[in-house]
Design a protein around this motif. Structure first.
Motif, mmCIF file in Angstrom:
data_model
loop_
_atom_site.group_PDB
_atom_site.id
_atom_site.type_symbol
_atom_site.label_atom_id
_atom_site.label_comp_id
_atom_site.label_asym_id
_atom_site.label_seq_id
_atom_site.Cartn_x
_atom_site.Cartn_y
_atom_site.Cartn_z
ATOM 1 N N ALA A 86 0.847 -1.192 0.000
ATOM 2 C CA ALA A 86 0.000 0.000 0.000
ATOM 3 C C ALA A 86 0.875 1.232 0.000
ATOM 4 O O ALA A 86 1.481 1.582 1.014
ATOM 5 N N TRP A 87 0.912 1.911 -1.160
ATOM 6 C CA TRP A 87 1.678 3.143 -1.283
ATOM 7 C C TRP A 87 0.846 4.349 -0.883
ATOM 8 O O TRP A 87 1.374 5.451 -0.733
ATOM 9 N N GLY A 88 -0.440 4.139 -0.747
ATOM 10 C CA GLY A 88 -1.361 5.182 -0.315
ATOM 11 C C GLY A 88 -2.309 4.589 0.707
ATOM 12 O O GLY A 88 -1.920 3.782 1.556
ATOM 13 N N GLY A 89 -3.578 4.938 0.616
ATOM 14 C CA GLY A 89 -4.550 4.361 1.523
ATOM 15 C C GLY A 89 -4.875 2.918 1.154
ATOM 16 O O GLY A 89 -4.996 2.588 -0.027
ATOM 17 N N PRO A 90 -5.032 2.027 2.148
ATOM 18 C CA PRO A 90 -5.291 0.614 1.855
ATOM 19 C C PRO A 90 -6.773 0.234 1.883
ATOM 20 O O PRO A 90 -7.109 -0.934 2.091
ATOM 21 N N ASN A 91 -7.702 1.187 1.652
ATOM 22 C CA ASN A 91 -9.111 0.825 1.821
ATOM 23 C C ASN A 91 -9.591 -0.169 0.773
ATOM 24 O O ASN A 91 -10.586 -0.870 0.991
ATOM 25 N N THR A 92 -8.919 -0.285 -0.370
ATOM 26 C CA THR A 92 -9.291 -1.317 -1.346
ATOM 27 C C THR A 92 -9.046 -2.706 -0.766
ATOM 28 O O THR A 92 -9.857 -3.623 -0.951
ATOM 29 N N LEU A 93 -7.951 -2.877 -0.057
ATOM 30 C CA LEU A 93 -7.689 -4.139 0.633
ATOM 31 C C LEU A 93 -8.699 -4.344 1.746
ATOM 32 O O LEU A 93 -9.209 -5.467 1.937
ATOM 33 N N ALA A 94 -9.011 -3.294 2.493
ATOM 34 C CA ALA A 94 -9.991 -3.415 3.578
ATOM 35 C C ALA A 94 -11.346 -3.865 3.040
ATOM 36 O O ALA A 94 -12.037 -4.690 3.666
ATOM 37 N N GLN A 95 -11.747 -3.360 1.869
ATOM 38 C CA GLN A 95 -13.021 -3.784 1.292
ATOM 39 C C GLN A 95 -12.972 -5.254 0.891
ATOM 40 O O GLN A 95 -13.952 -5.991 1.083
#
Length: 490
Positions: free
Chosen positions: A155-164
């Protein structure tokens, strides 16, 4: 000295050392290359583009499975997949030349097919039923693929795609299936750039998670570009980047943007996946180009909670994570006369030192690969092959003499080689520094196994550096298990 070396080799054969046939280093701790999905808030900072250019130069050694444009605290309301495609088009211009230097570089169409996106919203606002995205679907599909290897998500930025993706797995799979799939995940995030990181670590307490949470001033990854008094910072300077990457090194180097906020803060997420003979990604505490991390629950006060986070809250960690480790570095320096290399006088201690010890090697390797994009094989430098004249796992007893040898190392370009052996004290369990016999830069060195009351491990690193331009280094790691003396010694 000749007598000492002879004794060392005799001791390795008869001094109680267990060894096996010498072998080249494995590609990874699992078979094949390491799998990687990148989540990038590209366009929030030029450093994502910088890191993407470097990543593609190592795409022959890492199995890229996704390039997902995301948001972050620094870019809350949009994603920029078109910017990933822009870098890929520039990569296409040099792909054929690059492939003359090493096999396995994917073509531009293959990389383009990996590009997708997450939610164009910030953090936890993008998590929940009906919030799935092509990016989160890609992560789930990669986890469910018939592939036993771990899946790294950087995660180079926010990891909310992984969280979803984790949210959807928990809502649609059995607990046993969730445990099986999440057990394949290896996560390395550059600090917490949205508020989903803390949620994931608390909600999925068994996740393999590397992060320096809290203020950026307390983050290991900052060592990639942090200027420190007393160290040679030349290779991270703007002049060095201009001379070795940006200007006169072809279109891919010319695409490398100037530093705006910091140089390549995201790059440490994948450096330990590069097959250089040094790191084992399954053991972050062993250290490597991506830094060294230990598994514990950090105190809130150690997280620089009042430092810069962009606005992401800093909360108490609820369980152990892979996070900052402390190294002490004594720089290895070339000498103008006499012994060709040796140690400097000053020590540098801290979590950034886990990156500083490799930084010049990292940068030289980058410069060489940029040269690969414009040069024929005979006109460029390629890394040496570091080999051992013994096994990379040894078992000895206290008092035994242990021989270490890089005999058999060579350079594919025919370059002369330099050597360094050192005890990487922080990577093992034996607490004290083990001094090696002989000059610091000999290819063969040794030591007397110290007294121990219980079994201890000690890591020794071989660094082999060629004299090409730029000088390139490769490594081998020898892990020595030291047992108590087999019999009382007088």
């Amino acid at each position: 000295m000749r007598a000492i070396l002879i004794c060392l080799f005799v001791a390795s054969a008869f001094g109680g050392v267990f060894s096996a046939t010498p072998e080249d280093p494995p590609a990874a701790s699992n078979t094949g290359h390491n799998r990687l999905i990148v989540l990038t808030d590209i366009e929030a900072d030029p450093d994502d583009t910088q890191s993407l250019i470097r990543l593609f130069l190592y795409a022959n050694e890492i199995d890229l499975e996704g390039l997902v444009a995301t948001t972050s605290i620094h870019q809350r309301n949009r994603t920029a997949p078109e910017s990933i495609h822009h870098v890929i088009r520039q990569y296409a211009e040099v792909h054929d030349t690059l492939s003359r230097h090493a096999p396995g570089y994917p073509d531009a169409d293959t990389l383009s097919a990996l590009v997708t996106t997450g939610q164009p919203v910030y953090g936890m606002a993008g998590i929940g039923e009906g919030r799935d995205t092509p990016g989160s679907d890609l992560i789930i599909a990669a986890l469910e693929a018939d592939d036993p290897r771990p899946l790294w998500v950087a995660a180079w930025g926010g990891p909310n795609t992984l969280a979803q993706a984790l949210y959807t797995l928990r809502a649609t799979r059995t607990p046993a299936e969730v445990a099986r799939l999440t057990g394949k995940l290896r996560i390395y995030t550059i600090s917490d750039q949205d508020d989903t990181g803390a949620w994931m670590r608390e909600t999925f307490p068994d996740l393999f998670y590397i992060v320096s949470p809290g203020g950026y001033g307390a983050a290991t990854w900052t060592g990639i570009s942090h200027v420190v008094d007393g160290l040679d910072n030349t290779s991270i300077s703007n002049d060095w980047l201009a001379d070795n990457i940006q200007q006169g090194h072809g279109p891919f180097g010319a695409a490398y943007p100037d530093v705006a906020y910091g140089m390549e803060g995201d790059t440490p997420t994948f450096l330990n996946l590069v097959r250089n003979g040094l790191s084992d990604p399954e053991h972050p505490d062993w250290g490597g180009w991506g830094g060294r991390y230990e598994f514990y629950t950090p105190e809130l006060s150690a997280l620089d909670p009042d430092g810069f986070t962009g606005g992401v809250p800093v909360t108490e960690e609820t369980r152990p994570i892979w996070t900052n480790a402390i190294d002490t570095l004594r720089p290895w320096l070339a000498r103008p006369h006499g012994r060709a290399h040796g140690y400097g006088e000053e020590n540098f201690t801290g979590y950034r030192a886990t990156l500083w010890r490799w930084r010049d090697d990292i940068q030289n390797d980058f410069a060489a690969r940029i040269d690969w994009t414009v040069s024929e094989y005979a006109d460029a430098n390629h890394p040496p092959i570091a080999r051992l004249d013994h096994a990379d796992r040894l078992t000895v007893h206290s008092g035994d003499t242990v021989a270490l040898s890089a005999l058999g190392s060579f350079d594919p370009d025919g370059d002369s080689l330099s050597y360094q052996w050192f005890h990487y004290r922080e990577a093992g369990s034996f607490p004290d520094r083990i001094e090696l016999w002989g000059a610091d830069n000999l290819y063969a060195r040794g030591f007397a196994a110290p007294e121990v009351g219980t079994a201890q491990t000690a890591h020794f690193i071989l660094r082999v550096t060629d004299k090409g331009h730029p000088a390139l280094s490769r490594y081998r790691r020898v892990i020595v298990t030291i047992l108590p003396a087999a019999r009382p010694r007088p």
